[in-house]
Structures are given as C-alpha cells and as structure tokens.
Design an enzyme around this catalytic site. Structure first.
Site, PDB file in Angstrom:
ATOM      1  N   TYR A  48       0.838  -1.184   0.000  1.00  0.00           N
ATOM      2  CA  TYR A  48       0.000   0.000   0.000  1.00  0.00           C
ATOM      3  C   TYR A  48       0.882   1.246   0.000  1.00  0.00           C
ATOM      4  O   TYR A  48       2.103   1.161   0.099  1.00  0.00           O
ATOM      5  CB  TYR A  48      -0.959  -0.012   1.200  1.00  0.00           C
ATOM      6  N   ARG A  96       1.254  -0.941  11.136  1.00  0.00           N
ATOM      7  CA  ARG A  96       1.539  -2.229  10.485  1.00  0.00           C
ATOM      8  C   ARG A  96       2.586  -2.006   9.403  1.00  0.00           C
ATOM      9  O   ARG A  96       2.428  -1.119   8.554  1.00  0.00           O
ATOM     10  CB  ARG A  96       0.274  -2.828   9.885  1.00  0.00           C
ATOM     11  N   LEU A 167      -0.619 -16.943   9.464  1.00  0.00           N
ATOM     12  CA  LEU A 167      -0.761 -18.392   9.628  1.00  0.00           C
ATOM     13  C   LEU A 167      -0.643 -18.827  11.094  1.00  0.00           C
ATOM     14  O   LEU A 167      -0.056 -19.849  11.412  1.00  0.00           O
ATOM     15  CB  LEU A 167       0.243 -19.133   8.750  1.00  0.00           C
ATOM     16  N   ARG A 190      -7.820 -14.219   9.193  1.00  0.00           N
ATOM     17  CA  ARG A 190      -8.576 -15.278   8.523  1.00  0.00           C
ATOM     18  C   ARG A 190      -9.160 -16.288   9.514  1.00  0.00           C
ATOM     19  O   ARG A 190     -10.281 -16.770   9.314  1.00  0.00           O
ATOM     20  CB  ARG A 190      -7.683 -15.978   7.497  1.00  0.00           C
TER      21      ARG A 190
END
Length: 222
Positions: A48, A96, A167, A190
């Site tokens: 970004y 971030r 993950l 997720r």
C-alpha cells in the site's frame, strides 16, 4: 510512476498531494474515534501507499521523499506524527509494516528495526509485523509462524511492543508466542473470519472456562 504488475501505471504524487494526504490520515483517525473505535492503526504494509514510499523497490523519486533511507521513510514518519497529534495520548496507536520485501535489494529487517526505533519516539505503541507485498510473485515460504521471528527481532532490537501475524491459527500456537516472549500480542484475521467465536473456543481449549451467550451455550458439547 511504476506500475505493479497487472495494474495501470500510477502518477507520481506531487508534494502538495503528499502534504494533503497526511492531513487526511489524521482526519480519518479522528472519524474512527468518533465512530467509537478504541485503537488506531496505520496500515503501512503489503504494497500500500506508505510501503511504496519506504521500499527501494517501488520508490524511485528524486526529491526529499525518495533516494536515501531517511527520505523514503519520511512520508510514514510525518503521517504518524500527524495521526498521533490528532488523537488523545491515551489512545493506542499501532503501525503495520512489512518487515521485509523478501527480495534482493529490497526493504529488509535491519531497515525495519531502524524504522521502528524512530516510530517509537513518535509515540507509536505497537508494531504490527507482517511482510511482503511490494513486488509481484515474490517467493515467500509461507508456513505457520513464518513471520514471528521478525516480530521478535523488532521487539528486542527496537525495544517496542510487537504483534505477530500470519498463519497463526491454533490457540496453543498463539499462546506459545506470547508466553515465550516472541511477541507481545497475536493478531488474527482469517482464523477469526472462519470462526468469529475463535477467542471463546481458544479460551476453553487453553483451560479457561468462560460464559458463552446463552443461545450459543446450549450448543456446548464439553
């Protein structure tokens, strides 16, 4: 003005537009607080705009926002200053970042440690440590905990709290990261989308019985 593969060619921002956008970030933070949010996070990762500025793989500017390390991180630092000024000092501010571009001659962990050292002086409370996104088809060995070492290194070397991501799907996995001091927090995306009640499940799996909402409690199997 270099296109990301498969996308239209961008236009290099003017200095006036950069100045205006810093104010827009600050105004967005104020609106978020007005809407009832408790924490503000500046997303400067994953290719970004703010990442495009600090990565040498995407920033080819020749003015004060391009070239040297100090110039490439300038936009993010100035944006962070503007946001921190616009919100109460008691409101946690997170940033971030992509800790590495996973590519030769790209942004790397050493760069990230120096960046985060400077972000800490501006009043950033936590660094949300992700990686990648600056260039197309980078080879990343994505596996459980693959980004945790970046969070650990930044936490130690820049002396700032970090959050580990990527993950992290099992309660025991997240608990191990926290209890061993590899990071100060674990952020889930997720896993929570797949199971919005992941935190309730995780608490029980780790031995902490908590009260579920009554309609859901009727489906309890343990």
């Amino acid at each position: 003005a270099v296109a990301f593969e498969g996308y239209a060619a961008p236009r290099e921002m003017t200095l006036e537009e950069i100045e205006e956008l810093k104010g827009q970030f600050a105004a967005a933070a104020e609106r978020a607080l007005g809407a009832g949010f408790d924490v503000i996070e500046i997303h400067a990762a994953h290719g970004y705009l703010l990442h495009q500025f600090y990565s040498p793989l995407s920033n080819f500017r020749t003015d004060e926002y391009g070239g040297s390390f100090e110039n490439r991180i300038r936009f993010l630092l100035e944006t962070t200053k503007a946001v921190r000024k616009a919100i109460p000092q008691t409101t946690p501010l997170l940033v971030r970042i992509s800790a590495t571009d996973w590519a030769d001659n790209g942004w790397n962990l050493i760069d990230s440690i120096e960046l985060c050292t400077q972000l800490k002086t501006l009043g950033v409370d936590v660094i949300d440590v992700s990686s990648g996104g600056a260039i197309h088809n980078t080879k990343i060995d994505a596996k459980p905990n693959f980004q945790v070492p970046f969070a650990s290194a930044i936490r130690t070397e820049a002396n700032i709290p970090t959050a580990a991501v990527g993950l992290i799907t099992e309660p025991e996995q997240a608990e191990h990261i926290i209890t061993t001091g590899e990071a100060d927090a674990v952020f889930l995306a997720r896993a929570m989308l797949r199971n919005p009640r992941w935190a309730l499940m995780a608490s029980e799996k780790l031995g902490h019985r908590i009260d579920w909402p009554l309609p859901l409690d009727r489906g309890r199997t343990v």
